[in-house]
Motif scaffolding. Structure first.
Motif, mmCIF file in Angstrom:
data_model
loop_
_atom_site.group_PDB
_atom_site.id
_atom_site.type_symbol
_atom_site.label_atom_id
_atom_site.label_comp_id
_atom_site.label_asym_id
_atom_site.label_seq_id
_atom_site.Cartn_x
_atom_site.Cartn_y
_atom_site.Cartn_z
ATOM 1 N N GLN A 1 -12.419 -1.600 8.189
ATOM 2 C CA GLN A 1 -13.399 -2.229 7.294
ATOM 3 C C GLN A 1 -14.446 -1.184 6.910
ATOM 4 N N LYS A 2 -15.231 -1.484 5.886
ATOM 5 C CA LYS A 2 -16.270 -0.528 5.463
ATOM 6 C C LYS A 2 -17.236 -0.207 6.619
ATOM 7 N N ASN B 1 -6.459 5.362 -4.870
ATOM 8 C CA ASN B 1 -6.437 4.131 -5.648
ATOM 9 C C ASN B 1 -7.848 3.543 -5.675
ATOM 10 N N LYS B 2 -8.507 3.646 -6.819
ATOM 11 C CA LYS B 2 -9.912 3.216 -6.908
ATOM 12 C C LYS B 2 -10.019 1.715 -7.222
ATOM 13 N N ASN B 3 -8.860 1.037 -7.403
ATOM 14 C CA ASN B 3 -8.911 -0.392 -7.735
ATOM 15 C C ASN B 3 -9.163 -1.278 -6.527
ATOM 16 N N SER B 4 -8.973 -0.704 -5.323
ATOM 17 C CA SER B 4 -9.254 -1.487 -4.112
ATOM 18 C C SER B 4 -9.862 -0.535 -3.095
ATOM 19 N N MET B 5 -10.195 -1.040 -1.908
ATOM 20 C CA MET B 5 -10.774 -0.180 -0.870
ATOM 21 C C MET B 5 -9.723 0.846 -0.430
ATOM 22 N N SER B 6 -10.003 2.136 -0.589
ATOM 23 C CA SER B 6 -9.044 3.117 -0.076
ATOM 24 C C SER B 6 -9.591 3.734 1.204
ATOM 25 N N GLU C 1 0.811 -1.216 0.000
ATOM 26 C CA GLU C 1 0.000 0.000 0.000
ATOM 27 C C GLU C 1 0.850 1.276 0.000
ATOM 28 N N ASP D 1 -3.465 4.674 -1.213
ATOM 29 C CA ASP D 1 -4.370 3.708 -0.574
ATOM 30 C C ASP D 1 -4.879 4.250 0.761
ATOM 31 N N ASN E 1 -15.955 2.523 -2.667
ATOM 32 C CA ASN E 1 -14.903 1.724 -2.014
ATOM 33 C C ASN E 1 -13.964 2.633 -1.228
#
Ligand SMILES: NC(=O)c1ccc[n+]([C@@H]2O[C@H](COP(=O)([O-])OP(=O)(O)OC[C@H]3O[C@@H](n4cnc5c(N)ncnc54)[C@H](OP(=O)(O)O)[C@@H]3O)[C@@H](O)[C@H]2O)c1
Length: 230
Positions: free
Chosen positions: A213-214, A125-130, A3, A77, A174
């Motif tokens: 976590q979200k 980084n929009k490809n994973s949870m930021s 990250e 991230d 995300n």
């Protein structure tokens, strides 16, 4: 790939310790500060570490934030809004609470995270949870009986409120948005008699940032991960 953390106010105190600790764990760090040329510690670290990129950035100035972004090497991230000031520790009648001091505290502690997030959203980084984390303070909690540092307290209450509003904005994305009390920490701001070292604070903070976590979005935490009231 590991990250990337972006840390504001990375030249001293908690921000510098977060930077050092991230590097020791092989994370990439975009370390931002007002005056990189004057920061020997950051300069030394960047001479020896390819994972560190140091950039000039004043969190109270959109132009400065946008031109900083041109120098970043990686997508972000974990965006850590750490820069802060407390230049008024007395009560309401203390002379230190003049217009300039009030404007500075509000602009750095509330405007700073706001402008940083507003201008650096595109660098997440929009490809994973930021994750976006605001280093706030327990002094911003609404349920207290103290009469000191009224403007600093108000600024941190506002920073927590800002965190909540921005977390609502990103509820279906995300992106996790949370805030933290770093502890009472031995830095220029916390003073020599504070409870914990910057290393202890930064260690707890990074451990919890990585676990977010979200379901944690919109929440306020102690540096050791314990939930705190807003
Ligand atoms: N220490 C504690 O006990 C404690 C407790 C609760 C919350 N906090 C919060 O934790 C965060 C870090 O505190 P700290 O103890 O590490 O404080 P510190 O040692 O006084 O460092 C503050 C950092 O913020 C930077 N900064 C101030 N204004 C800025 C601006 N306009 N643009 C960019 N950077 C700016 C400073 O940069 P310069 O060197 O350029 O001034 C410095 O790097 C703050 O948000 C603070 O409110 C601290």
């Amino acid at each position: 790939m590991k990250e990337t953390f972006l840390i504001t106010g990375a030249n001293r105190g908690i921000g510098l310790e977060l930077t050092k600790l991230c590097l020791s764990k092989n994370f990439n760090v975009e370390a931002c500060c007002r005056n990189p040329e004057a920061s020997d510690e950051l300069k030394n670290l960047s001479n020896h570490n390819p994972h560190l990129n140091v950039t000039k950035m004043d969190v109270t100035n959109s132009k400065s934030i946008l031109s900083a972004a041109e120098n970043f090497q990686n997508k972000i991230d974990i965006l850590v809004c750490n820069a802060g000031v407390n230049n008024g520790k007395g009560d309401i009648f203390s002379k230190e609470h003049n217009e300039n001091a009030i404007m500075e505290v509000m602009m750095v502690n509330v405007g700073g995270p706001f402008l940083t997030i507003q201008n650096l959203y595109k660098n997440l980084n929009k490809n994973s949870m930021s994750k976006i984390v605001i280093i706030s303070s327990l002094m911003g909690t609404q349920t207290h009986l103290s009469n000191n540092a009224p403007i600093y307290r108000a600024s941190k209450a506002a920073a927590n409120n800002l965190m909540r509003t921005i977390s609502n904005h990103f509820l279906n994305d995300n992106i996790i948005v949370s805030s933290y009390h770093p502890g009472w920490v031995r830095t220029d701001m916390g003073g020599a008699n504070a409870d914990i070292s910057a290393e202890e604070s930064a260690t707890g903070l990074i451990n919890h940032f990585l676990k977010l976590q979200k379901s944690d979005t919109g929440k306020f935490f102690n540096y050791d991960g314990k939930p705190l009231p807003l």
